[in-house]
Design a protein around this motif. Structure first.
Motif, PDB file in Angstrom:
ATOM      1  N   SER A 124       0.744  -1.195  -0.087  1.00 22.26           N
ATOM      2  CA  SER A 124       0.147  -0.092   0.148  1.00 22.26           C
ATOM      3  C   SER A 124       0.900   1.172   0.072  1.00 22.26           C
ATOM      4  O   SER A 124       0.570   2.207  -0.713  1.00 22.26           O
ATOM      5  N   ARG A 125       1.917   1.324   0.780  1.00 23.37           N
ATOM      6  CA  ARG A 125       2.829   2.357   0.908  1.00 23.37           C
ATOM      7  C   ARG A 125       3.559   2.766  -0.598  1.00 23.37           C
ATOM      8  O   ARG A 125       3.619   3.731  -0.970  1.00 23.37           O
TER       9      ARG A 125
ATOM     10  N   GLY B  77       3.357   9.674  -7.810  1.00 23.81           N
ATOM     11  CA  GLY B  77       4.705  10.043  -8.428  1.00 23.81           C
ATOM     12  C   GLY B  77       5.651  10.752  -7.384  1.00 23.81           C
ATOM     13  O   GLY B  77       6.567  11.523  -8.068  1.00 23.81           O
ATOM     14  N   THR B  78       5.824  10.172  -6.298  1.00 24.29           N
ATOM     15  CA  THR B  78       6.698  10.869  -5.271  1.00 24.29           C
ATOM     16  C   THR B  78       7.674   9.483  -4.836  1.00 24.29           C
ATOM     17  O   THR B  78       8.483   9.901  -3.913  1.00 24.29           O
ATOM     18  N   LEU B  79       7.512   8.528  -5.529  1.00 23.02           N
ATOM     19  CA  LEU B  79       8.608   7.422  -4.936  1.00 23.02           C
ATOM     20  C   LEU B  79      10.070   7.939  -4.939  1.00 23.02           C
ATOM     21  O   LEU B  79      10.881   7.560  -3.994  1.00 23.02           O
ATOM     22  N   TYR B  80      10.471   8.297  -5.965  1.00 22.49           N
ATOM     23  CA  TYR B  80      11.987   8.824  -6.117  1.00 22.49           C
ATOM     24  C   TYR B  80      12.296  10.143  -5.228  1.00 22.49           C
ATOM     25  O   TYR B  80      13.373   9.816  -4.505  1.00 22.49           O
TER      26      TYR B  80
ATOM     27  N   PHE C 248      11.564  -1.724   1.108  1.00 21.61           N
ATOM     28  CA  PHE C 248      10.386  -2.481   0.701  1.00 21.61           C
ATOM     29  C   PHE C 248      11.011  -4.162   0.484  1.00 21.61           C
ATOM     30  O   PHE C 248      11.164  -4.652  -0.577  1.00 21.61           O
ATOM     31  N   PRO C 249      10.918  -4.649   1.698  1.00 18.66           N
ATOM     32  CA  PRO C 249      11.614  -6.235   1.596  1.00 18.66           C
ATOM     33  C   PRO C 249      10.855  -7.022   0.647  1.00 18.66           C
ATOM     34  O   PRO C 249      11.415  -7.845  -0.037  1.00 18.66           O
ATOM     35  N   THR C 250       9.682  -7.231   0.793  1.00 16.80           N
ATOM     36  CA  THR C 250       8.702  -8.156   0.228  1.00 16.80           C
ATOM     37  C   THR C 250       8.661  -7.913  -1.258  1.00 16.80           C
ATOM     38  O   THR C 250       8.660  -8.602  -2.062  1.00 16.80           O
TER      39      THR C 250
END
Length: 463
Positions: free
Chosen positions: A294-295, A303-306, A352-354
């Motif tokens: 979800s995160r 559009g804010t991942l980077y 984001f481990p999984t």
């Protein structure tokens, strides 16, 4: 395309001068062979094109223009014998062709040569016609518009290439404490007599490959613009990932502003495009942490991942990295071999481990598995869904994978159609960049002075 009896090929100016001094009765054969080493690269864009290295060219590709086996071998041997070409004779039958590159002492700006051999000109004309064949039935309407209207302001584009190359040379000078001026950089490109000894000293120095990489990129960019100017337009869907490959998609972003249109153009593309399509795929995957997914999804859709990764990298590693660096890091994480770029993957895995575990599972057997899946999702969305819907409204933009170039007056309608279709497909809509094309410029690939990502051999962008 207007009827032509003679075509141009483009070769380094120093090679042109040398061939003019040599005795060879079929010089047009030499010109098309040298030209082809760079011309075959303009049909796609990949990270390795930033670097001076061997280009694989098969016998069948050479023989499209020089069909006589004896004549072709004689010409190749002549170029190698006179040290104009370097040939890597290693090859694998049906898999890897022999490699060729211009000898380093002849790497220089390209100049046009007129091909006068009637038979070679006929073969070039046949190639041009094949590029234009209408095989893509599903988007034939877009191809028709592209072939009729895709034009560039060539003088401005070529001037921009020179300016960009001079800037790269100035950075090169500063990095290596060389007391050289902008005029020195310009004359290095022009290979004037005044800088002959400066050029020679660079070519025997420990930093020669960096200099050759700069000239190499300049040649590739110039070849792409000259091909457009000559009418060598191509427009085809990639058989592997369904993406549209064209002169536009392979054009460096800083040159796109020189497209010619009857009104101002805007560029629209999906923010965090590959993470967005990854999130859409991950929604159907088991064994993923729901909160983590979800995160990741919220960041990708917004559009804010980077930007988030920039902050987290500073927090975890105590070092500052830019948004562009985080974008390139993400591409390497998604599209590389499982055992490549391990520090970057360790960092991503902390966030984001999984999802990182899923990426590794997907790419375990073939490292391009996830790349193909994501780019297939993108091409299905853009080419098979959005473009036909836009065509029904009389809007036919140019596309660059996940982006669109359209007239400014068409942008609101394009956004409305895009959002409607993406909402129907996924139940959510990604954020878009919308910017005047004249103001748009994105760094396409890592530069040689990028200390964060200096192992370009490990990654392919599959474009």
């Amino acid at each position: 395309m207007k009827e032509q009896n003679e075509y141009r090929r483009y070769i380094p100016v120093l090679i042109k001068h040398r061939i003019e001094q040599l005795d060879y009765n079929r010089k047009d054969d030499l010109y098309v062979i040298i030209d082809l080493i760079y011309r075959k690269e303009f049909h796609f864009k990949a990270d390795h094109q930033n670097f001076y290295q061997f280009t694989q060219v098969s016998q069948s590709q050479f023989k499209e223009l020089v069909p006589s086996s004896d004549g072709l071998q004689k010409a190749l041997d002549f170029l190698v014998l006179h040290n104009l070409l370097i040939r890597n004779d290693y090859y694998v039958m049906h898999s890897q062709a022999k490699g060729y590159k211009i000898a380093s002492e002849y790497m220089s700006k390209t100049v046009p040569v007129e091909i006068t051999d009637r038979n070679i000109n006929k073969r070039i004309k046949k190639q041009f016609a094949r590029f234009r064949e209408n095989k893509d039935v599903s988007i034939r309407f877009a191809k028709s518009r592209y072939l009729k209207q895709f034009k560039m302001d060539v003088p401005k584009a070529l001037a921009a290439i020179q300016q960009n190359t001079v800037q790269d040379l100035m950075v090169f000078f500063r990095m290596h404490n060389m007391n050289c001026t902008k005029q020195d950089a310009i004359e290095l490109l022009d290979c004037t007599e005044r800088v002959k000894y400066l050029r020679a000293s660079i070519l025997i120095g420990s930093n020669r490959n960096e200099f050759l990489n700069i000239i190499h990129r300049s040649i590739i960019h110039t070849m792409r613009v000259n091909a457009i100017n000559d009418g060598a337009l191509y427009f085809k869907r990639n058989a592997t990932n369904g993406r549209l490959d064209s002169n536009l998609t392979s054009l460096p972003s800083y040159l796109r502003k020189y497209l010619i249109s009857s009104e101002p153009l805007v560029y629209l593309d999906i923010k965090n495009s590959q993470p967005f399509f990854l999130y859409a795929l991950l929604l159907n995957e088991p064994n993923l942490d729901e909160e983590e997914l979800s995160r990741f999804g919220q960041l990708s859709v917004d559009g804010t991942l980077y930007d988030h990764m920039v902050k987290e990298y500073q927090r975890i590693n105590g070092r500052t990295r830019t948004r562009d660096q985080m974008k390139r890091m993400t591409y390497r994480i998604l599209f590389s071999k499982v055992d490549s770029f391990l520090p970057q993957k360790t960092f991503f895995g902390e966030l984001f481990p999984t999802i990182m575990a899923h990426i590794n599972r997907s790419n375990a057997e073939r490292h391009n598995t996830l790349a193909i899946a994501l780019q297939t999702s993108e091409s299905t969305c853009v080419l098979d869904k959005v473009m036909p819907a836009l065509n029904e409204k009389g809007i036919v933009p140019f596309t660059i994978h996940d982006g669109f170039i359209c007239k400014k007056s068409e942008a609101p309608a394009l956004i409305e159609v895009f959002n409607s279709i993406l909402s129907d497909m996924y139940g959510f809509v990604p954020s878009l960049h919308v910017i005047d094309l004249l103001d748009y410029e994105e760094k396409d690939e890592p530069s040689f002075w990028d200390d964060e990502f200096d192992d370009a051999s490990e990654v392919s962008y599959f474009e």
